[in-house]
Design a protein around this motif. Structure first.
Motif, mmCIF file in Angstrom:
data_model
loop_
_atom_site.group_PDB
_atom_site.id
_atom_site.type_symbol
_atom_site.label_atom_id
_atom_site.label_comp_id
_atom_site.label_asym_id
_atom_site.label_seq_id
_atom_site.Cartn_x
_atom_site.Cartn_y
_atom_site.Cartn_z
ATOM 1 N N TYR A 98 0.792 -1.171 -0.026
ATOM 2 C CA TYR A 98 0.145 -0.014 0.036
ATOM 3 C C TYR A 98 0.819 1.162 0.070
ATOM 4 O O TYR A 98 0.743 2.198 -0.880
ATOM 5 C CB TYR A 98 -0.790 -0.015 1.168
ATOM 6 C CG TYR A 98 -2.320 -0.729 1.087
ATOM 7 C CD1 TYR A 98 -2.297 -1.920 0.219
ATOM 8 C CD2 TYR A 98 -3.155 -0.579 1.786
ATOM 9 C CE1 TYR A 98 -3.364 -2.473 0.194
ATOM 10 C CE2 TYR A 98 -4.543 -1.092 1.443
ATOM 11 C CZ TYR A 98 -4.703 -2.279 0.794
ATOM 12 O OH TYR A 98 -5.660 -3.053 0.914
ATOM 13 N N VAL A 99 2.016 1.263 0.795
ATOM 14 C CA VAL A 99 2.966 2.352 0.901
ATOM 15 C C VAL A 99 3.450 2.573 -0.461
ATOM 16 O O VAL A 99 3.351 3.620 -0.799
ATOM 17 C CB VAL A 99 3.929 2.329 1.948
ATOM 18 C CG1 VAL A 99 5.106 3.387 1.793
ATOM 19 C CG2 VAL A 99 3.138 2.214 3.455
ATOM 20 N N CYS A 100 4.164 1.472 -1.097
ATOM 21 C CA CYS A 100 4.518 1.644 -2.550
ATOM 22 C C CYS A 100 3.610 2.146 -3.486
ATOM 23 O O CYS A 100 4.159 2.895 -4.670
ATOM 24 C CB CYS A 100 5.085 0.250 -2.932
ATOM 25 S SG CYS A 100 6.834 -0.095 -2.102
ATOM 26 N N ALA A 101 2.282 1.662 -3.528
ATOM 27 C CA ALA A 101 1.331 2.097 -4.320
ATOM 28 C C ALA A 101 0.749 3.671 -4.034
ATOM 29 O O ALA A 101 -0.181 4.230 -4.729
ATOM 30 C CB ALA A 101 -0.010 1.249 -4.061
ATOM 31 N N GLY A 102 1.349 4.368 -2.850
ATOM 32 C CA GLY A 102 1.168 5.479 -2.607
ATOM 33 C C GLY A 102 -0.312 5.779 -1.845
ATOM 34 O O GLY A 102 -0.806 6.889 -1.787
ATOM 35 N N LEU A 103 -0.961 4.714 -1.439
ATOM 36 C CA LEU A 103 -2.063 4.766 -0.602
ATOM 37 C C LEU A 103 -1.951 5.077 0.910
ATOM 38 O O LEU A 103 -2.761 5.331 1.444
ATOM 39 C CB LEU A 103 -2.960 3.390 -0.899
ATOM 40 C CG LEU A 103 -3.125 2.894 -2.387
ATOM 41 C CD1 LEU A 103 -3.750 1.581 -2.291
ATOM 42 C CD2 LEU A 103 -4.163 3.785 -2.851
ATOM 43 N N VAL A 104 -0.896 5.241 1.345
ATOM 44 C CA VAL A 104 -0.638 5.734 2.521
ATOM 45 C C VAL A 104 0.386 6.829 2.507
ATOM 46 O O VAL A 104 1.568 6.418 2.276
ATOM 47 C CB VAL A 104 0.013 4.489 3.380
ATOM 48 C CG1 VAL A 104 0.237 4.946 4.959
ATOM 49 C CG2 VAL A 104 -1.147 3.137 3.513
ATOM 50 N N PRO A 105 -0.315 7.715 2.815
ATOM 51 C CA PRO A 105 0.582 8.825 2.854
ATOM 52 C C PRO A 105 2.254 8.960 3.756
ATOM 53 O O PRO A 105 1.805 8.351 5.007
ATOM 54 C CB PRO A 105 -0.102 10.225 3.342
ATOM 55 C CG PRO A 105 -1.555 9.790 3.104
ATOM 56 C CD PRO A 105 -1.580 8.273 3.237
ATOM 57 N N GLU A 106 3.174 9.395 3.301
ATOM 58 C CA GLU A 106 4.343 9.158 4.191
ATOM 59 C C GLU A 106 4.149 9.769 5.666
ATOM 60 O O GLU A 106 4.731 9.032 6.524
ATOM 61 C CB GLU A 106 5.472 10.122 3.424
ATOM 62 C CG GLU A 106 6.740 9.988 4.149
ATOM 63 C CD GLU A 106 7.948 10.710 3.373
ATOM 64 O OE1 GLU A 106 8.985 11.107 4.308
ATOM 65 O OE2 GLU A 106 7.960 10.555 2.318
ATOM 66 N N LYS A 107 3.480 10.857 5.880
ATOM 67 C CA LYS A 107 3.240 11.347 7.222
ATOM 68 C C LYS A 107 2.482 10.469 8.075
ATOM 69 O O LYS A 107 2.430 10.797 9.380
ATOM 70 C CB LYS A 107 2.709 12.869 7.434
ATOM 71 C CG LYS A 107 3.713 13.623 6.394
ATOM 72 C CD LYS A 107 3.656 15.193 6.881
ATOM 73 C CE LYS A 107 4.562 15.995 6.129
ATOM 74 N NZ LYS A 107 5.708 16.671 7.173
ATOM 75 N N GLY A 162 8.866 9.783 16.447
ATOM 76 C CA GLY A 162 7.531 10.133 15.897
ATOM 77 C C GLY A 162 7.224 11.579 16.300
ATOM 78 O O GLY A 162 8.053 12.451 16.642
ATOM 79 N N PRO A 163 6.026 12.038 15.584
ATOM 80 C CA PRO A 163 5.896 13.493 15.825
ATOM 81 C C PRO A 163 5.370 13.907 17.346
ATOM 82 O O PRO A 163 5.055 13.136 18.139
ATOM 83 C CB PRO A 163 4.581 13.772 15.185
ATOM 84 C CG PRO A 163 3.894 12.297 14.785
ATOM 85 C CD PRO A 163 5.009 11.403 15.152
ATOM 86 N N SER A 164 5.783 15.067 17.656
ATOM 87 C CA SER A 164 5.309 15.904 18.933
ATOM 88 C C SER A 164 3.685 15.953 18.977
ATOM 89 O O SER A 164 3.219 15.851 17.827
ATOM 90 C CB SER A 164 5.872 17.099 19.290
ATOM 91 O OG SER A 164 7.174 17.010 19.206
ATOM 92 N N ASN A 165 3.272 16.446 20.172
ATOM 93 C CA ASN A 165 1.854 16.360 20.340
ATOM 94 C C ASN A 165 1.387 17.471 19.327
ATOM 95 O O ASN A 165 1.913 18.585 19.347
ATOM 96 C CB ASN A 165 1.638 16.712 21.848
ATOM 97 C CG ASN A 165 1.385 15.544 22.614
ATOM 98 O OD1 ASN A 165 1.176 14.461 22.336
ATOM 99 N ND2 ASN A 165 1.716 15.734 23.990
ATOM 100 N N GLY A 166 0.228 17.025 18.482
ATOM 101 C CA GLY A 166 -0.465 17.894 17.611
ATOM 102 C C GLY A 166 0.441 18.048 16.308
ATOM 103 O O GLY A 166 -0.198 18.536 15.302
ATOM 104 N N GLU A 167 1.569 17.676 16.274
ATOM 105 C CA GLU A 167 2.647 17.841 15.158
ATOM 106 C C GLU A 167 1.888 17.158 13.950
ATOM 107 O O GLU A 167 2.328 17.386 12.689
ATOM 108 C CB GLU A 167 4.014 17.405 15.390
ATOM 109 C CG GLU A 167 4.732 17.659 14.376
ATOM 110 C CD GLU A 167 6.374 17.468 14.927
ATOM 111 O OE1 GLU A 167 7.235 18.366 15.002
ATOM 112 O OE2 GLU A 167 6.579 16.223 14.887
#
Length: 115
Positions: A57-66, A107-112
């Motif tokens: 799914y990631v390779c097909a672009g169905l899951v955004p990188e973020k 991973g991202p900070s709170n709210g990031e």
């Protein structure tokens, strides 16, 4: 997808047969002529090609990188049988490698990660 299919010495027709989908679908997906392939078709193809569905799914672009999980979360979830001390070593090495590039393995900070 095409590269993996060829590694396995499978024709598009054989992949389609095993995945129970139209052979033209395989060809169109490989050529990039289907912008949003059906999830069930991708899952069936991934199974035939022995590729984890999520990776496919990631390779097909169905899951955004973020939206991908952080390395630490992924490591702890995917490889939960690795002892804690060994996971900590992997996490430390990953942090050393990625830190100069501004990546935070936690991973991202709170709210990031919110839109």
């Amino acid at each position: 997808m095409k590269e993996r299919r060829q590694e396995l010495h499978l024709t598009a027709t054989e992949v389609a047969r095993r995945a129970d989908i139209d052979p033209a679908t395989i060809t169109r997906i490989e050529a990039g002529r289907i912008s949003s392939p059906r999830g069930d078709s991708l899952a069936a193809i991934a199974k035939v090609l022995d590729i984890p569905v999520t990776d496919f799914y990631v390779c097909a672009g169905l899951v955004p990188e973020k939206e991908l999980p952080s390395f630490n979360y992924y490591l702890r979830t995917k490889y939960s049988n690795i002892p804690e001390k060994d996971r900590a070593i992997l996490e430390g090495v990953f942090e050393q490698i990625t830190k100069p590039y501004g990546h935070d393995p936690r991973g991202p900070s709170n709210g990031e990660d919110e839109g």
